[in-house]
Enzyme design. Sequence first.
Site, mmCIF file in Angstrom:
data_model
loop_
_atom_site.group_PDB
_atom_site.id
_atom_site.type_symbol
_atom_site.label_atom_id
_atom_site.label_comp_id
_atom_site.label_asym_id
_atom_site.label_seq_id
_atom_site.Cartn_x
_atom_site.Cartn_y
_atom_site.Cartn_z
ATOM 1 N N ASP A 6 0.850 -1.189 0.000
ATOM 2 C CA ASP A 6 0.000 0.000 0.000
ATOM 3 C C ASP A 6 0.889 1.244 0.000
ATOM 4 O OD1 ASP A 6 -3.206 0.562 1.065
ATOM 5 O OD2 ASP A 6 -1.762 2.222 1.120
ATOM 6 N N ILE A 7 0.505 2.225 -0.818
ATOM 7 C CA ILE A 7 1.319 3.435 -0.978
ATOM 8 C C ILE A 7 1.282 4.317 0.275
ATOM 9 C CG2 ILE A 7 -0.379 5.040 -1.968
ATOM 10 C CD1 ILE A 7 1.651 5.555 -4.240
ATOM 11 N N GLU A 56 -12.110 3.557 -1.290
ATOM 12 C CA GLU A 56 -11.654 4.671 -2.138
ATOM 13 C C GLU A 56 -11.339 4.215 -3.553
ATOM 14 O OE1 GLU A 56 -8.276 6.169 -0.048
ATOM 15 O OE2 GLU A 56 -9.508 7.024 1.568
ATOM 16 N N VAL A 57 -10.840 2.995 -3.676
ATOM 17 C CA VAL A 57 -10.489 2.481 -5.002
ATOM 18 C C VAL A 57 -11.481 1.365 -5.334
ATOM 19 C CG1 VAL A 57 -8.711 1.401 -6.420
ATOM 20 C CG2 VAL A 57 -8.050 3.045 -4.640
ATOM 21 N N HIS A 79 -10.212 -5.276 -3.500
ATOM 22 C CA HIS A 79 -8.898 -5.570 -2.923
ATOM 23 C C HIS A 79 -9.040 -5.983 -1.473
ATOM 24 C CE1 HIS A 79 -9.812 -1.264 -2.552
ATOM 25 N NE2 HIS A 79 -9.185 -1.299 -1.387
ATOM 26 N N HIS A 122 -6.963 -5.877 2.092
ATOM 27 C CA HIS A 122 -5.838 -5.316 2.839
ATOM 28 C C HIS A 122 -5.305 -6.416 3.763
ATOM 29 C CE1 HIS A 122 -6.930 -0.918 2.227
ATOM 30 N NE2 HIS A 122 -8.105 -1.471 1.980
HETATM 31 P P1 AMP Z 1 -9.775 1.355 0.200
HETATM 32 O O1 AMP Z 1 -10.118 2.470 1.138
HETATM 33 O O2 AMP Z 1 -10.128 0.035 0.800
HETATM 34 O O3 AMP Z 1 -10.355 1.567 -1.174
HETATM 35 O O4 AMP Z 1 -8.213 1.366 0.103
HETATM 36 C C1 AMP Z 1 -7.484 1.810 -0.999
HETATM 37 C C2 AMP Z 1 -6.039 1.722 -0.618
HETATM 38 O O5 AMP Z 1 -5.274 1.841 -1.792
HETATM 39 C C3 AMP Z 1 -5.574 2.813 0.357
HETATM 40 O O6 AMP Z 1 -5.022 2.210 1.521
HETATM 41 C C4 AMP Z 1 -4.515 3.578 -0.459
HETATM 42 O O7 AMP Z 1 -3.423 4.008 0.334
HETATM 43 C C5 AMP Z 1 -4.088 2.526 -1.477
HETATM 44 N N1 AMP Z 1 -3.565 3.060 -2.744
HETATM 45 C C6 AMP Z 1 -4.090 4.024 -3.528
HETATM 46 N N2 AMP Z 1 -3.344 4.203 -4.629
HETATM 47 C C7 AMP Z 1 -2.322 3.309 -4.557
HETATM 48 C C8 AMP Z 1 -1.217 2.989 -5.391
HETATM 49 N N3 AMP Z 1 -0.975 3.641 -6.545
HETATM 50 N N4 AMP Z 1 -0.374 2.004 -4.999
HETATM 51 C C9 AMP Z 1 -0.585 1.353 -3.851
HETATM 52 N N5 AMP Z 1 -1.608 1.592 -3.007
HETATM 53 C C10 AMP Z 1 -2.465 2.572 -3.352
#
Ligand code: AMP
Length: 121
Positions: A41-42, A107-108, A112, A114
């Site tokens: 995770d970034i 957010e994405v 996925h 975690h």
């Molecule tokens: P979620 O809130 O479950 O959608 O988590 C999305 C996660 O993706 C967050 O913890 C972000 O820090 C992570 N994230 C967003 N962009 C990237 C990226 N380019 N590479 C790695 N992790 C990312």
Amino acid sequence: MSFQPALFREYDTDNVFARILRFELPCQKIYEDGWALAFYDIQPKASIHILVIPKGPYCDASHFHQVATSEEILGFYKACEAVVKDQGLYKRGYRAASHCGTEAGQEVFHFHVHLMSGAPL
Ligand code: AMP
């Protein structure tokens, strides 16, 4: 028992994880097989914070569980377990979590999981 699939949001092919899968954006890769990709995770929320994503276009956990084939689902969770094993997370203890929907903090919108381990869990 009849099963009515929910109506899912439209999959956005330009989401960050789709772009990582197409090699348009970099990632710190940890593991990859035919079903899944795992990377750091970034913005880590624990000392070890790994994301595991399926290769198919699924918006969230429910979309994946209801629409993906049994093979894809099995392959994905076996990949998660391979990461857990390879990274020594089982020994340390770890949290596996998935946010589903904006109210849950997603957010994405590419499904996925975690995997978090170490302080401050
Ligand atoms: P979620 O809130 O479950 O959608 O988590 C999305 C996660 O993706 C967050 O913890 C972000 O820090 C992570 N994230 C967003 N962009 C990237 C990226 N380019 N590479 C790695 N992790 C990312």
